[in-house]
Design a protein around this motif. Sequence first.
Motif, PDB file in Angstrom:
ATOM      1  N   ILE A  86      -1.335 -12.558  54.549  1.00 32.32           N
ATOM      2  CA  ILE A  86      -1.564 -12.120  53.162  1.00 32.32           C
ATOM      3  C   ILE A  86      -2.990 -12.434  52.694  1.00 32.32           C
ATOM      4  CG2 ILE A  86       0.900 -12.359  52.627  1.00 32.32           C
ATOM      5  CD1 ILE A  86       0.169 -14.825  50.909  1.00 32.32           C
ATOM      6  N   GLN A  87      -3.812 -12.894  53.627  1.00 33.38           N
ATOM      7  CA  GLN A  87      -5.205 -13.247  53.304  1.00 33.38           C
ATOM      8  C   GLN A  87      -5.295 -14.239  52.146  1.00 33.38           C
ATOM      9  OE1 GLN A  87      -6.310  -8.936  53.307  1.00 33.38           O
ATOM     10  NE2 GLN A  87      -8.110  -9.744  54.373  1.00 33.38           N
ATOM     11  N   ALA A  88      -4.501 -15.292  52.269  1.00 35.37           N
ATOM     12  CA  ALA A  88      -4.571 -16.385  51.301  1.00 35.37           C
ATOM     13  C   ALA A  88      -5.906 -17.100  51.453  1.00 35.37           C
ATOM     14  CB  ALA A  88      -3.421 -17.356  51.517  1.00 35.37           C
ATOM     15  N   ASP A  89      -6.301 -17.816  50.404  1.00 33.06           N
ATOM     16  CA  ASP A  89      -7.542 -18.591  50.463  1.00 33.06           C
ATOM     17  C   ASP A  89      -7.340 -19.919  51.161  1.00 33.06           C
ATOM     18  OD1 ASP A  89      -9.159 -16.803  48.742  1.00 33.06           O
ATOM     19  OD2 ASP A  89      -7.598 -17.318  47.286  1.00 33.06           O
ATOM     20  N   GLY A  90      -6.105 -20.420  51.150  1.00 32.42           N
ATOM     21  CA  GLY A  90      -5.892 -21.749  51.714  1.00 32.42           C
ATOM     22  C   GLY A  90      -4.456 -21.992  52.120  1.00 32.42           C
ATOM     23  N   LEU A  91      -4.271 -23.171  52.677  1.00 25.88           N
ATOM     24  CA  LEU A  91      -2.961 -23.606  53.154  1.00 25.88           C
ATOM     25  C   LEU A  91      -2.749 -25.026  52.648  1.00 25.88           C
ATOM     26  CD1 LEU A  91      -0.894 -22.304  55.197  1.00 25.88           C
ATOM     27  CD2 LEU A  91      -1.912 -23.783  56.927  1.00 25.88           C
ATOM     28  N   HIS A  92      -1.503 -25.331  52.241  1.00 31.24           N
ATOM     29  CA  HIS A  92      -1.180 -26.708  51.857  1.00 31.24           C
ATOM     30  C   HIS A  92      -0.156 -27.254  52.836  1.00 31.24           C
ATOM     31  CE1 HIS A  92      -0.896 -30.120  49.106  1.00 31.24           C
ATOM     32  NE2 HIS A  92       0.290 -30.229  49.685  1.00 31.24           N
ATOM     33  N   VAL A  93      -0.390 -28.432  53.359  1.00 38.30           N
ATOM     34  CA  VAL A  93       0.548 -29.027  54.316  1.00 38.30           C
ATOM     35  C   VAL A  93       0.947 -30.437  53.897  1.00 38.30           C
ATOM     36  CG1 VAL A  93      -0.195 -27.660  56.296  1.00 38.30           C
ATOM     37  CG2 VAL A  93      -1.275 -29.861  55.853  1.00 38.30           C
ATOM     38  N   GLY A  94       2.148 -30.817  54.328  1.00 39.15           N
ATOM     39  CA  GLY A  94       2.651 -32.159  54.092  1.00 39.15           C
ATOM     40  C   GLY A  94       2.392 -33.032  55.300  1.00 39.15           C
ATOM     41  N   GLN A  95       2.810 -34.293  55.199  1.00 41.24           N
ATOM     42  CA  GLN A  95       2.539 -35.250  56.270  1.00 41.24           C
ATOM     43  C   GLN A  95       3.224 -34.857  57.576  1.00 41.24           C
ATOM     44  OE1 GLN A  95       0.677 -38.263  56.281  1.00 41.24           O
ATOM     45  NE2 GLN A  95      -0.263 -37.501  54.395  1.00 41.24           N
ATOM     46  N   GLY A  96       4.416 -34.298  57.477  1.00 42.61           N
ATOM     47  CA  GLY A  96       5.149 -33.971  58.705  1.00 42.61           C
ATOM     48  C   GLY A  96       4.846 -32.574  59.234  1.00 42.61           C
ATOM     49  N   ASP A  97       3.990 -31.847  58.559  1.00 46.88           N
ATOM     50  CA  ASP A  97       3.732 -30.446  58.918  1.00 46.88           C
ATOM     51  C   ASP A  97       2.653 -30.340  60.006  1.00 46.88           C
ATOM     52  OD1 ASP A  97       5.557 -29.791  56.939  1.00 46.88           O
ATOM     53  OD2 ASP A  97       4.022 -29.443  55.423  1.00 46.88           O
ATOM     54  N   THR A  98       2.278 -29.103  60.317  1.00 44.65           N
ATOM     55  CA  THR A  98       1.208 -28.831  61.270  1.00 44.65           C
ATOM     56  C   THR A  98      -0.033 -29.644  60.900  1.00 44.65           C
ATOM     57  OG1 THR A  98       1.982 -26.580  60.979  1.00 44.65           O
ATOM     58  CG2 THR A  98       0.108 -26.905  62.481  1.00 44.65           C
ATOM     59  N   SER A  99      -0.737 -30.189  61.894  1.00 47.30           N
ATOM     60  CA  SER A  99      -1.881 -31.040  61.562  1.00 47.30           C
ATOM     61  C   SER A  99      -3.034 -30.210  61.005  1.00 47.30           C
ATOM     62  CB  SER A  99      -2.324 -31.836  62.792  1.00 47.30           C
ATOM     63  OG  SER A  99      -3.450 -31.231  63.379  1.00 47.30           O
ATOM     64  N   VAL A 100      -3.731 -30.794  60.023  1.00 49.72           N
ATOM     65  CA  VAL A 100      -4.828 -30.069  59.394  1.00 49.72           C
ATOM     66  C   VAL A 100      -5.951 -29.771  60.385  1.00 49.72           C
ATOM     67  CG1 VAL A 100      -4.401 -30.714  56.995  1.00 49.72           C
ATOM     68  CG2 VAL A 100      -5.695 -32.268  58.461  1.00 49.72           C
ATOM     69  N   ARG A 101      -6.112 -30.662  61.365  1.00 48.95           N
ATOM     70  CA  ARG A 101      -7.162 -30.413  62.373  1.00 48.95           C
ATOM     71  C   ARG A 101      -6.835 -29.181  63.207  1.00 48.95           C
ATOM     72  NH1 ARG A 101     -11.365 -33.455  62.802  1.00 48.95           N
ATOM     73  NH2 ARG A 101     -11.317 -35.334  61.535  1.00 48.95           N
ATOM     74  N   ALA A 102      -5.558 -29.060  63.602  1.00 49.84           N
ATOM     75  CA  ALA A 102      -5.134 -27.895  64.385  1.00 49.84           C
ATOM     76  C   ALA A 102      -5.331 -26.611  63.570  1.00 49.84           C
ATOM     77  CB  ALA A 102      -3.677 -28.050  64.806  1.00 49.84           C
ATOM     78  N   ILE A 103      -5.002 -26.676  62.284  1.00 50.13           N
ATOM     79  CA  ILE A 103      -5.175 -25.493  61.425  1.00 50.13           C
ATOM     80  C   ILE A 103      -6.664 -25.154  61.300  1.00 50.13           C
ATOM     81  CG2 ILE A 103      -4.902 -24.571  59.081  1.00 50.13           C
ATOM     82  CD1 ILE A 103      -2.502 -26.637  58.866  1.00 50.13           C
ATOM     83  N   HIS A 104      -7.457 -26.199  61.065  1.00 48.35           N
ATOM     84  CA  HIS A 104      -8.891 -25.979  60.866  1.00 48.35           C
ATOM     85  C   HIS A 104      -9.538 -25.367  62.103  1.00 48.35           C
ATOM     86  CE1 HIS A 104     -12.732 -26.550  58.908  1.00 48.35           C
ATOM     87  NE2 HIS A 104     -13.206 -27.093  60.012  1.00 48.35           N
ATOM     88  N   GLU A 105      -9.022 -25.721  63.292  1.00 48.53           N
ATOM     89  CA  GLU A 105      -9.590 -25.157  64.526  1.00 48.53           C
ATOM     90  C   GLU A 105      -9.368 -23.665  64.633  1.00 48.53           C
ATOM     91  OE1 GLU A 105      -9.126 -27.038  68.263  1.00 48.53           O
ATOM     92  OE2 GLU A 105     -10.275 -28.747  67.491  1.00 48.53           O
ATOM     93  N   VAL A 106      -8.151 -23.230  64.268  1.00 53.64           N
ATOM     94  CA  VAL A 106      -7.871 -21.800  64.416  1.00 53.64           C
ATOM     95  C   VAL A 106      -8.291 -20.999  63.182  1.00 53.64           C
ATOM     96  CG1 VAL A 106      -6.042 -22.060  66.119  1.00 53.64           C
ATOM     97  CG2 VAL A 106      -5.455 -22.032  63.704  1.00 53.64           C
ATOM     98  N   ALA A 107      -8.338 -21.650  62.023  1.00 53.18           N
ATOM     99  CA  ALA A 107      -8.688 -20.922  60.782  1.00 53.18           C
ATOM    100  C   ALA A 107      -9.671 -21.749  59.954  1.00 53.18           C
ATOM    101  CB  ALA A 107      -7.418 -20.622  59.993  1.00 53.18           C
ATOM    102  N   PRO A 108     -10.914 -21.841  60.416  1.00 48.52           N
ATOM    103  CA  PRO A 108     -11.880 -22.728  59.765  1.00 48.52           C
ATOM    104  C   PRO A 108     -12.243 -22.318  58.332  1.00 48.52           C
ATOM    105  CG  PRO A 108     -12.954 -21.405  61.466  1.00 48.52           C
ATOM    106  CD  PRO A 108     -11.489 -21.167  61.594  1.00 48.52           C
ATOM    107  N   ASP A 109     -11.984 -21.061  57.968  1.00 46.87           N
ATOM    108  CA  ASP A 109     -12.348 -20.618  56.620  1.00 46.87           C
ATOM    109  C   ASP A 109     -11.278 -20.919  55.568  1.00 46.87           C
ATOM    110  OD1 ASP A 109     -14.729 -19.696  57.583  1.00 46.87           O
ATOM    111  OD2 ASP A 109     -13.988 -17.639  57.888  1.00 46.87           O
TER     112      ASP A 109
END
Length: 215
Positions: A86-109
């Motif tokens: 949906i071309q969101a601007d961002g993602l919000h994650v909790g402690q038990g969710d996908t790691s922010v580093r993993a997300i940042h690697e695939v979707a740095p923007d």
Amino acid sequence: MNFDPASLTVYLVVGSQNVNDDPNEVIRVVQEACDAGVTAVQYREKDHSKLNQAEKVALGQKIRSITKAAHVPLYVDDDLPLALAIQADGLHVGQGDTSVRAIHEVAPDLLLGLSVHDLKELAASEADLAVVDYLGVGPAFATTSKEKVKEAIGPEGVLAVASKSPLPVVAIGGIHEENCQELAELPIAGVAVISAITASDDIQRSVQKLRGVTK
Ligand code: TZP
Ligand code: MG
């Protein structure tokens, strides 16, 4: 999109599970909230959501067009494929969710928000904060809007994390027109709410009152 801490002032979180599983009601709430001046929206299809992924994408696209027209950043809760679809601007994650580093690697923007409950979680997240834009801290007060929710930390608990946080903090959980001023003196960038807006009889008035926390 660049991250602006002012976008945390009044942050609406909503999904179909918060409005009797009615996608049209999600659209009404998002439109009225944007008209009333909310500064960010999170599309959070969670807990007992009855929508399948195609239905989430369809609803998410409508939320995207409303938020885009209002120049309001749109986050998706913990669903990277949905955020990208949906071309969101961002993602919000909790402690038990996908790691922010993993997300940042695939979707740095993508802008990134991370939930933190207490100082222990803040310390444990320290290495990840370099790729995160803001922290969601709570539940500030008791809430019935989230399943498996942690205990309420009160204004003191929000203060404890916010005063140690290197990132802007948005308080979340049980925040309503009637109690939001209890957070007014804290070093927070704003408040995130579900029911204070989804169950409001006057979204314009509710957003105005919630804005007062950081004014
Ligand atoms: N995360 C922590 S508390 C909460 C979430 C998503 C629910 C907030 O809902 P409400 O109705 O504003 O208490
Ligand atoms: Mg989560």
